[in-house]
Write a protein that holds these residues in place. Structure first.
Motif, mmCIF file in Angstrom:
data_model
loop_
_atom_site.group_PDB
_atom_site.id
_atom_site.type_symbol
_atom_site.label_atom_id
_atom_site.label_comp_id
_atom_site.label_asym_id
_atom_site.label_seq_id
_atom_site.Cartn_x
_atom_site.Cartn_y
_atom_site.Cartn_z
ATOM 1 N N GLY A 35 -26.423 -21.461 66.423
ATOM 2 C CA GLY A 35 -25.398 -22.055 67.268
ATOM 3 C C GLY A 35 -25.602 -21.765 68.736
ATOM 4 O O GLY A 35 -26.476 -20.986 69.121
ATOM 5 N N TRP A 36 -24.785 -22.428 69.526
ATOM 6 C CA TRP A 36 -24.741 -22.204 70.971
ATOM 7 C C TRP A 36 -23.316 -21.815 71.351
ATOM 8 O O TRP A 36 -22.356 -22.481 70.941
ATOM 9 N N TYR A 37 -23.216 -20.742 72.105
ATOM 10 C CA TYR A 37 -21.956 -20.305 72.689
ATOM 11 C C TYR A 37 -22.099 -20.408 74.207
ATOM 12 O O TYR A 37 -23.207 -20.505 74.725
ATOM 13 N N VAL A 92 -22.776 -19.468 81.259
ATOM 14 C CA VAL A 92 -24.000 -18.962 80.645
ATOM 15 C C VAL A 92 -23.968 -19.383 79.182
ATOM 16 O O VAL A 92 -22.967 -19.156 78.486
ATOM 17 N N TYR A 93 -25.037 -20.000 78.735
ATOM 18 C CA TYR A 93 -25.131 -20.493 77.366
ATOM 19 C C TYR A 93 -26.014 -19.549 76.548
ATOM 20 O O TYR A 93 -27.128 -19.226 76.962
ATOM 21 N N TYR A 94 -25.498 -19.154 75.396
ATOM 22 C CA TYR A 94 -26.178 -18.190 74.531
ATOM 23 C C TYR A 94 -26.531 -18.824 73.193
ATOM 24 O O TYR A 94 -25.713 -19.519 72.583
ATOM 25 N N CYS A 95 -27.721 -18.537 72.737
ATOM 26 C CA CYS A 95 -28.144 -18.921 71.400
ATOM 27 C C CYS A 95 -27.688 -17.843 70.414
ATOM 28 O O CYS A 95 -27.701 -16.640 70.748
ATOM 29 N N HIS A 96 -27.327 -18.262 69.227
ATOM 30 C CA HIS A 96 -26.758 -17.349 68.247
ATOM 31 C C HIS A 96 -27.297 -17.709 66.867
ATOM 32 O O HIS A 96 -27.442 -18.885 66.536
ATOM 33 N N ALA A 97 -27.590 -16.689 66.081
ATOM 34 C CA ALA A 97 -28.082 -16.899 64.716
ATOM 35 C C ALA A 97 -27.277 -16.057 63.746
ATOM 36 O O ALA A 97 -26.913 -14.915 64.049
ATOM 37 N N ILE A 98 -27.004 -16.629 62.584
ATOM 38 C CA ILE A 98 -26.255 -15.934 61.542
ATOM 39 C C ILE A 98 -27.107 -15.916 60.280
ATOM 40 O O ILE A 98 -27.568 -16.969 59.821
ATOM 41 N N GLN A 99 -27.308 -14.713 59.771
ATOM 42 C CA GLN A 99 -27.989 -14.587 58.487
ATOM 43 C C GLN A 99 -27.252 -13.546 57.660
ATOM 44 O O GLN A 99 -27.369 -12.351 57.933
ATOM 45 N N GLY A 100 -26.503 -14.024 56.661
ATOM 46 C CA GLY A 100 -25.682 -13.115 55.880
ATOM 47 C C GLY A 100 -24.699 -12.414 56.793
ATOM 48 O O GLY A 100 -24.002 -13.058 57.582
ATOM 49 N N ARG A 103 -25.798 -10.808 62.792
ATOM 50 C CA ARG A 103 -25.617 -11.711 63.938
ATOM 51 C C ARG A 103 -26.653 -11.375 64.997
ATOM 52 O O ARG A 103 -26.871 -10.203 65.302
ATOM 53 N N PHE A 104 -27.263 -12.387 65.577
ATOM 54 C CA PHE A 104 -28.274 -12.190 66.613
ATOM 55 C C PHE A 104 -27.934 -13.064 67.816
ATOM 56 O O PHE A 104 -27.453 -14.193 67.662
ATOM 57 N N TRP A 105 -28.225 -12.527 69.005
ATOM 58 C CA TRP A 105 -27.929 -13.221 70.252
ATOM 59 C C TRP A 105 -29.158 -13.267 71.154
ATOM 60 O O TRP A 105 -29.943 -12.315 71.190
ATOM 61 N N GLY A 106 -29.257 -14.343 71.911
ATOM 62 C CA GLY A 106 -30.231 -14.400 72.986
ATOM 63 C C GLY A 106 -29.641 -13.807 74.250
ATOM 64 O O GLY A 106 -28.490 -13.374 74.282
ATOM 65 N N GLN A 107 -30.433 -13.837 75.326
ATOM 66 C CA GLN A 107 -29.998 -13.211 76.571
ATOM 67 C C GLN A 107 -29.194 -14.172 77.451
ATOM 68 O O GLN A 107 -28.569 -13.760 78.416
ATOM 69 N N GLY A 108 -29.216 -15.449 77.126
ATOM 70 C CA GLY A 108 -28.434 -16.437 77.850
ATOM 71 C C GLY A 108 -29.232 -17.185 78.900
ATOM 72 O O GLY A 108 -30.229 -16.683 79.422
ATOM 73 N N THR A 109 -28.765 -18.386 79.193
ATOM 74 C CA THR A 109 -29.364 -19.191 80.252
ATOM 75 C C THR A 109 -28.232 -19.854 81.040
ATOM 76 O O THR A 109 -27.262 -20.343 80.454
ATOM 77 N N GLN A 110 -28.352 -19.837 82.365
ATOM 78 C CA GLN A 110 -27.274 -20.308 83.226
ATOM 79 C C GLN A 110 -27.322 -21.819 83.384
ATOM 80 O O GLN A 110 -28.370 -22.387 83.727
ATOM 81 N N VAL A 111 -26.175 -22.441 83.172
ATOM 82 C CA VAL A 111 -26.006 -23.866 83.449
ATOM 83 C C VAL A 111 -24.928 -23.997 84.517
ATOM 84 O O VAL A 111 -23.818 -23.494 84.345
ATOM 85 N N THR A 112 -25.278 -24.648 85.602
ATOM 86 C CA THR A 112 -24.322 -24.860 86.684
ATOM 87 C C THR A 112 -24.240 -26.353 86.967
ATOM 88 O O THR A 112 -25.266 -27.003 87.211
ATOM 89 N N VAL A 113 -23.014 -26.877 86.915
ATOM 90 C CA VAL A 113 -22.794 -28.297 87.148
ATOM 91 C C VAL A 113 -22.004 -28.455 88.438
ATOM 92 O O VAL A 113 -20.876 -27.972 88.541
ATOM 93 N N SER A 114 -22.585 -29.112 89.402
ATOM 94 C CA SER A 114 -21.923 -29.298 90.692
ATOM 95 C C SER A 114 -21.167 -30.628 90.712
ATOM 96 O O SER A 114 -21.575 -31.593 90.078
ATOM 97 N N SER A 115 -20.069 -30.616 91.439
ATOM 98 C CA SER A 115 -19.232 -31.828 91.489
ATOM 99 C C SER A 115 -19.639 -32.748 92.628
ATOM 100 O O SER A 115 -20.457 -32.405 93.453
#
Length: 115
Positions: A35-37, A92-100, A103-115
């Motif tokens: 998943g993505w958080y 910041v968007y994080y990748c997430h994995a579930i196995q039983g 839980r595992f997490w990535g370090q995140g990647t920044q998404v910035t949306v300007s108006s």
């Protein structure tokens, strides 16, 4: 154990698109769900999208119709295609994995949306 590394975050104008990638250190074929958080400043981390090993997907209501999650088991990659981006998607968007029970997490990647 599985290590997750996100990429693809960037600064983009509102209405634009980005594709995030999550690379796993080993096969994701047997991982129950990926998943993505995201976490915006001052806010709690929230689930954006999730995909099961069977390909079933679920999305945060706010991103339905704009974001698409997919997985490539052969390449050990999970993607988040984000279209029609809004300033509210900035986080910041994080990748997430579930196995039983694990839980595992990535370090995140920044998404910035300007108006």
């Amino acid at each position: 154990q599985v290590q997750l590394v996100e990429s693809g975050g960037a600064l983009v104008q509102a209405g634009g698109s980005l594709r995030l990638s999550c690379a796993a250190s080993r096969s994701i074929f047997s991982i129950d769900a990926m998943g993505w958080y995201r976490q915006a400043p001052g806010k709690q981390r929230e689930l954006v999208a999730i995909i099961s090993s069977g390909g079933t997907t679920n999305y945060l209501d706010f991103v339905k119709g704009r974001f698409t999650i997919s997985r490539d088991n052969a390449k050990n990659l999970v993607y988040l295609q984000m279209n029609s981006l809004k300033p509210e998607d900035t986080a910041v968007y994080y990748c997430h994995a579930i196995q039983g029970p694990l839980r595992f997490w990535g370090q995140g990647t920044q998404v910035t949306v300007s108006s």
